[in-house]
Write an enzyme that holds these catalytic residues in place. Structure first.
Site, short mmCIF file in Angstrom:
data_model
loop_
_atom_site.label_atom_id
_atom_site.label_comp_id
_atom_site.label_asym_id
_atom_site.label_seq_id
_atom_site.Cartn_x
_atom_site.Cartn_y
_atom_site.Cartn_z
N LYS A 51 -64.24 34.17 -87.66
CA LYS A 51 -63.12 35.02 -88.09
C LYS A 51 -62.82 34.81 -89.57
CE LYS A 51 -62.26 36.99 -84.14
NZ LYS A 51 -62.54 38.42 -83.97
N GLU B 41 -64.92 37.37 -90.92
CA GLU B 41 -64.47 38.72 -90.56
C GLU B 41 -63.29 39.19 -91.40
OE1 GLU B 41 -63.80 40.32 -86.28
OE2 GLU B 41 -61.81 40.07 -87.12
N GLU C 131 -60.98 50.69 -77.16
CA GLU C 131 -62.40 50.54 -76.81
C GLU C 131 -62.73 51.28 -75.50
OE1 GLU C 131 -63.62 46.45 -76.62
OE2 GLU C 131 -65.54 46.95 -77.52
N SER D 151 -69.11 49.34 -80.76
CA SER D 151 -67.81 50.01 -80.73
C SER D 151 -67.20 49.95 -82.12
CB SER D 151 -66.89 49.29 -79.73
OG SER D 151 -65.56 49.72 -79.92
FE1 SF4 Z 1 -67.42 32.57 -80.72
FE2 SF4 Z 1 -67.48 35.19 -81.11
FE3 SF4 Z 1 -65.38 34.10 -79.88
FE4 SF4 Z 1 -65.77 33.69 -82.48
S1 SF4 Z 1 -65.31 35.67 -81.49
S2 SF4 Z 1 -65.21 32.14 -80.94
S3 SF4 Z 1 -67.99 33.60 -82.63
S4 SF4 Z 1 -67.48 34.15 -79.10
#
Ligand code: SF4
Length: 467
Positions: free
Chosen positions: A247, A250, A168, A208
């Protein structure tokens, strides 16, 4: 809107007729609407007391509820999977969608090699589920507990965080040098990424392209590590232990796949692991600390502070300084006060790098900053956005030590991470010896062709979901 008009306008009868709480129109809604297909969040109507706390946090802190119109979305709710609704629900009616069974099944299969990687922030929070004070470091006990559950290898996602910093920071400097799109936004928070994709697709080029630490960790486990250990990627079941419900979304994004297969197979939140350990009669606080497994078991102090607001920025600036000047940053950069703190929107001028930077936590706060940028009232080169208040130490999957979560708990966890950073042997991501080995052995250099293929990603314009 009256119920009859609402249903006539939207064809929403099916959704609301199906609502287990008998919500019949938009004005009736007293709880978050969770689709059965939501990969991160589940709703148990029998437990819901309709207090409305989940809707309040979704609206006030996350800027999601109230920012879309069910009559336009064909009754489909917008969810960024942050899980803050699960953190505030006094009745545990809204929870993370559990994945313990999938992990247990993989562990029970002798042909499957199970890896578990632990996110930076979980080491200072899991102990709370067993009576430790917030901020207590139980890193080694988590490793021991995961081995007792049957994990074949336990890695530190702080390694992935260092890799993310390296890529990054390199991307940022290239954008500046080549006058590409700025500001660059961090992309390690999947709830923020989905928020931007949905409500601000015009900023997608600013995100990014670097994958999150978990995304990079998974890519490396299913390629480099698999090759090193002589394992077929399909025989590795890769688990991420996280503070984060988003996640779970994700890891299921097609953009995160490696060679057409999932890089991370399951996500356990801190609360899920604590529940599993209690069921198994394992109290990690009674275990002797154990070290992580080799190859991906080391992280720098910079990687550790990825877990709190401002930490990603601070970590990236340290490495950007090295790449921009050829010299490691001065001491003042190692405890960089301008980017620390709990202000919802913070900014700093970094003279040494000629950069204007900003840090945001809470996606409702991101709306305010983005409005200023769009109006030409603010100009930045690099912006860290984390969806949850306090960053990942305040994630939706963290222990519910206080309900609703308090800043006292958040700040104790943040202090725990900064203490680990201060005491770390290496405080710079690019000095992580295992990351250096990985580049030498496999990726060659940051932003190389192979790094782009495995460590970077693309995004999707989700604004059509708004109708
Ligand atoms: Fe919260 Fe984002 Fe961290 Fe997940 S990645 S715990 S949504 S701040």
């Amino acid at each position: 809107m009256k119920r009859r008009d609402f249903i006539k306008t939207t064809g929403a009868a099916a959704l609301f007729a199906a609502c287990p709480r008998r919500c019949r129109a938009a004005d009736d809604i007293e709880h978050v609407i969770v689709e059965l297909s939501n990969p991160a969040i589940a709703y148990s109507p029998g437990k819901c007391e309709e207090c409305g706390d989940c809707l309040a946090v979704c609206k006030d802190e996350m800027g999601v509820w109230g920012s879309f119109d069910l009559t336009k979305t064909k009754s489909r709710p917008i969810c960024i999977h942050c899980g803050q609704c699960t953190a505030v629900c006094k009745y545990a009616a809204v929870t993370a969608r559990p994945e313990q069974k999938a992990v247990a099944t993989a562990i029970a299969d002798p042909d499957v090699f199970v890896t578990v990687s632990t996110a930076p922030s979980v080491r200072v929070s899991l102990g709370e589920c067993f009576g430790a004070d917030p901020g207590t470091n139980v890193e080694g006990q988590i490793v021991a507990a995961l081995r007792k559950l049957g994990a074949n290898a336990v890695f530190d996602t702080t390694f992935g965080a260092d890799l993310t910093v390296t890529e990054e920071a390199s991307e940022l400097l290239r954008r500046v040098k080549e006058k590409r799109v700025l500001p660059q936004f961090t992309s390690c928070c999947p709830a923020w990424v989905k928020f931007a994709e949905t409500f601000y697709p015009e900023f997608i080029p600013n995100l990014s392209t670097a994958k999150s630490p978990i995304g990079m960790q998974g890519s490396v486990i299913k390629t480099w590590f698999a090759n090193k250990r002589g394992l077929a990627p399909k025989n590795i079941f890769n688990v991420a232990l996280t503070p984060c419900t988003a996640k779970k979304f994700e890891i299921r994004r097609p953009e995160m796949e490696v060679d057409g297969a999932r890089a991370t197979d399951a996500v356990l939140t801190v609360r899920e692991l604590a529940q599993w350990l209690k069921q198994a009669g394992i109290n990690p606080l009674t275990l002797a600390p154990e070290p992580y497994d080799d190859l991906m078991g080391r992280g720098s102090g910079a990687g550790v502070i990825f877990g709190n607001t401002g930490g990603v920025m601070e970590a990236a600036l340290r490495t950007a300084h090295f790449y921009a000047t050829g010299q490691n940053p001065p001491a003042a950069f190692l405890d960089y006060a301008p980017v620390r703190g709990m202000g919802g929107v913070r900014s700093a001028r970094v003279e040494a790098l000629n950069l204007n930077v900003a840090i945001v936590h809470g996606t409702a706060n991101a709306r305010k900053l983005l409005a200023k940028i769009k109006a030409g009232e603010a100009q930045y080169d690099f912006i860290e956005v984390m969806a949850c208040r306090g960053g990942c130490i305040g994630g939706g999957g963290q222990p519910r030590t206080a309900i609703p979560p308090t800043d006292a708990v958040r700040q104790a966890r943040i202090k725990g991470l900064y203490t680990l950073d201060t005491g770390a042997a290496k405080r710079l991501s690019h000095e992580n010896p295992q990351v250096q080995t990985l580049y030498k052995d496999f990726f060659d250099a940051p932003l190389s062709e192979k790094a782009h293929r495995l460590l970077h990603t693309t995004y999707t314009d989700r604004s059509p979901d708004l109708g």
